[in-house]
Design a protein around this motif. Structure first.
Motif, short mmCIF file in Angstrom:
data_model
loop_
_atom_site.label_atom_id
_atom_site.label_comp_id
_atom_site.label_asym_id
_atom_site.label_seq_id
_atom_site.Cartn_x
_atom_site.Cartn_y
_atom_site.Cartn_z
N GLU A 66 -4.51 7.68 -0.48
CA GLU A 66 -3.71 8.45 -1.10
C GLU A 66 -4.16 9.71 -1.14
OE1 GLU A 66 -1.41 8.25 -5.24
OE2 GLU A 66 -3.31 7.20 -5.13
N ARG A 67 -3.22 10.53 -1.04
CA ARG A 67 -3.65 12.18 -1.17
C ARG A 67 -3.30 12.51 -2.54
NH1 ARG A 67 -2.76 16.54 2.43
NH2 ARG A 67 -3.66 18.27 1.39
N ALA B 13 -6.26 2.40 4.16
CA ALA B 13 -5.17 3.31 3.55
C ALA B 13 -5.79 4.06 2.74
CB ALA B 13 -4.29 2.35 2.90
N LEU C 254 -8.62 12.64 -0.47
CA LEU C 254 -7.97 11.33 -0.86
C LEU C 254 -8.41 10.45 -1.57
CD1 LEU C 254 -7.78 11.14 3.18
CD2 LEU C 254 -5.96 11.84 1.71
N ALA D 226 4.16 5.31 -3.48
CA ALA D 226 4.62 6.66 -2.79
C ALA D 226 5.98 6.63 -2.52
CB ALA D 226 3.84 6.90 -1.56
N ARG E 293 0.97 8.41 0.77
CA ARG E 293 -0.22 7.46 1.10
C ARG E 293 0.00 7.31 2.70
NH1 ARG E 293 -0.92 2.68 -3.02
NH2 ARG E 293 -1.52 4.04 -4.82
N LEU F 216 0.89 -1.36 0.00
CA LEU F 216 0.15 0.09 0.07
C LEU F 216 0.92 1.20 0.11
CD1 LEU F 216 -2.89 -1.14 2.50
CD2 LEU F 216 -3.29 -0.66 -0.02
N LEU F 217 1.99 1.14 0.90
CA LEU F 217 2.94 2.64 0.62
C LEU F 217 3.81 2.47 -0.19
CD1 LEU F 217 3.54 2.57 4.64
CD2 LEU F 217 2.04 4.11 3.34
N LEU G 42 -7.70 3.37 -0.63
CA LEU G 42 -6.90 2.28 -1.21
C LEU G 42 -7.54 1.00 -0.91
CD1 LEU G 42 -3.50 3.85 -0.84
CD2 LEU G 42 -4.89 3.94 -2.80
N GLY H 210 4.99 9.23 3.04
CA GLY H 210 4.03 7.82 3.52
C GLY H 210 4.19 8.08 5.07
#
Length: 342
Positions: A334-335, A332, A304, A28, A263, A24-25, A307, A123
């Motif tokens: 994401e920006r 989670a 946002l 980014a 993220r 997930l991270l 995710l 992140g």
């Protein structure tokens, strides 16, 4: 304070849902270089680095994996527990200047980032709740299965202990704590037993508190739901460490600290935490436009993108390998848009 468990951190703690957190991270952090033009790179501004913040460092399992998986990433690790910082520092020492560890509660994130000259990051990870270090160290008083002094402070150098709460709070305030933070249906009965006991002698040990809880609850309530002390211990821990109040401040601050494309991933372990995480991320992913607008202006668009579909849970295989993963819920986002003021 030193720990009575001298095993290396890597053998004492298995980070929960590790692979999924990295997935997930990762987008980014992977080879992005400077994530934006206002300080989104390394904590000292080095070109070609991104920064990830582990807001709940613990024994450093997630942090170590992030540093190993993303060699162009710098890590800032926060923890209020000085012993955790010491042990994580030993574990991460091989990464040298790439790891910056800070004694702080996660709601201090904006101040920490400002001091380090890194207002925007790529992140952010939260792994909420009590750490393996705190559970395994009997003298800390977090575990209801072991007799120990009723402390429960994540930073044992400051603030009232769980014993202080039990022995000094007014009965009505104790009932509120157990109901609000432990969702304990029998809060009144437990508090009546606590008040009667503390009138005779102070309650100072976890074993005695467990006995009082068992004596106070109806027999039917003790046949389901695991250890009957679980909810009371959770409530006391949250109260002692002001966890939910700190989290309520920390989550919006973390979202605000994300650079565009950054993220955030959050692991929660009980419904109170998870509801708060869900609300903050859902609000960020929702348009703020008044109803009925034919075209939604940019300033009303979501900040946002979610995710995860709902809260993801660990696999059965992970739970079988690590029982502490069982209650985990991972969300989670994401920006995708800057704040209007930017």
């Amino acid at each position: 304070m030193t720990t009575s468990d001298d095993r290396p951190p890597g053998t004492r703690h298995r980070p929960v849902m590790l692979r999924r957190c990295l997935e997930l991270l990762g987008p980014a952090l992977r080879g992005r270089g400077e994530v934006d033009g206002d300080g989104g790179g390394g904590a000292r501004g080095e070109p070609g680095e991104t920064t990830v913040v582990d807001c709940t460092l613990g024994l450093g399992g997630h942090a170590e994996a992030l540093l190993d998986a993303f060699p162009a990433t710098r890590l800032i690790g926060l923890d209020r527990d000085r012993e955790a910082l010491r042990l994580a520092g030993e574990r991460l020492a091989r990464h040298g200047r790439r790891a910056t560890l800070v004694h702080a509660v996660y709601d201090e994130l904006p101040d920490v980032l400002a001091r380090l000259g890194t207002p925007r990051v790529a992140g952010i990870l939260f792994d909420l709740g009590v750490s393996s270090l705190q559970l395994d160290e009997a003298a800390r008083g977090f575990a209801y299965a072991q007799d120990a002094p009723l402390d429960m402070r994540m930073d044992p150098t400051t603030g009232p202990s769980a014993a202080d709460v039990l022995n000094t709070y007014a009965p009505g305030e104790l009932v509120r704590v157990l109901r609000a933070y432990g969702e304990e249906r029998f809060a009144t009965r437990i508090v009546e037993a606590v008040v009667a006991e503390r009138a005779r002698r102070p309650i100072t040990s976890s074993a005695r508190l467990v006995e009082l809880i068992r004596e106070a609850l109806p027999q039917a309530a003790m046949r389901t739901g695991g250890n009957p002390a679980k909810r009371t211990f959770q409530a006391l821990r949250i109260e002692v460490n002001t966890e939910l109040a700190a989290l309520e401040r920390a989550l919006p601050a973390a979202v605000a600290a994300l650079a565009l494309g950054g993220r955030i991933a959050v692991l929660a372990y009980h419904s109170l935490e998870d509801r708060m995480v869900k609300r903050v991320l859902a609000e960020g992913a929702t348009s703020t436009a008044p109803p009925g607008l034919p075209v939604v202006p940019e300033r009303y668009q979501p900040r946002l993108r979610l995710l995860t579909r709902g809260a993801e849970r660990p696999t059965e295989a992970e739970i079988a390998d690590n029982s502490r993963a069982a209650p985990a819920r991972l969300r989670a986002a994401e920006r995708i848009r800057e704040d209007d003021a930017r």
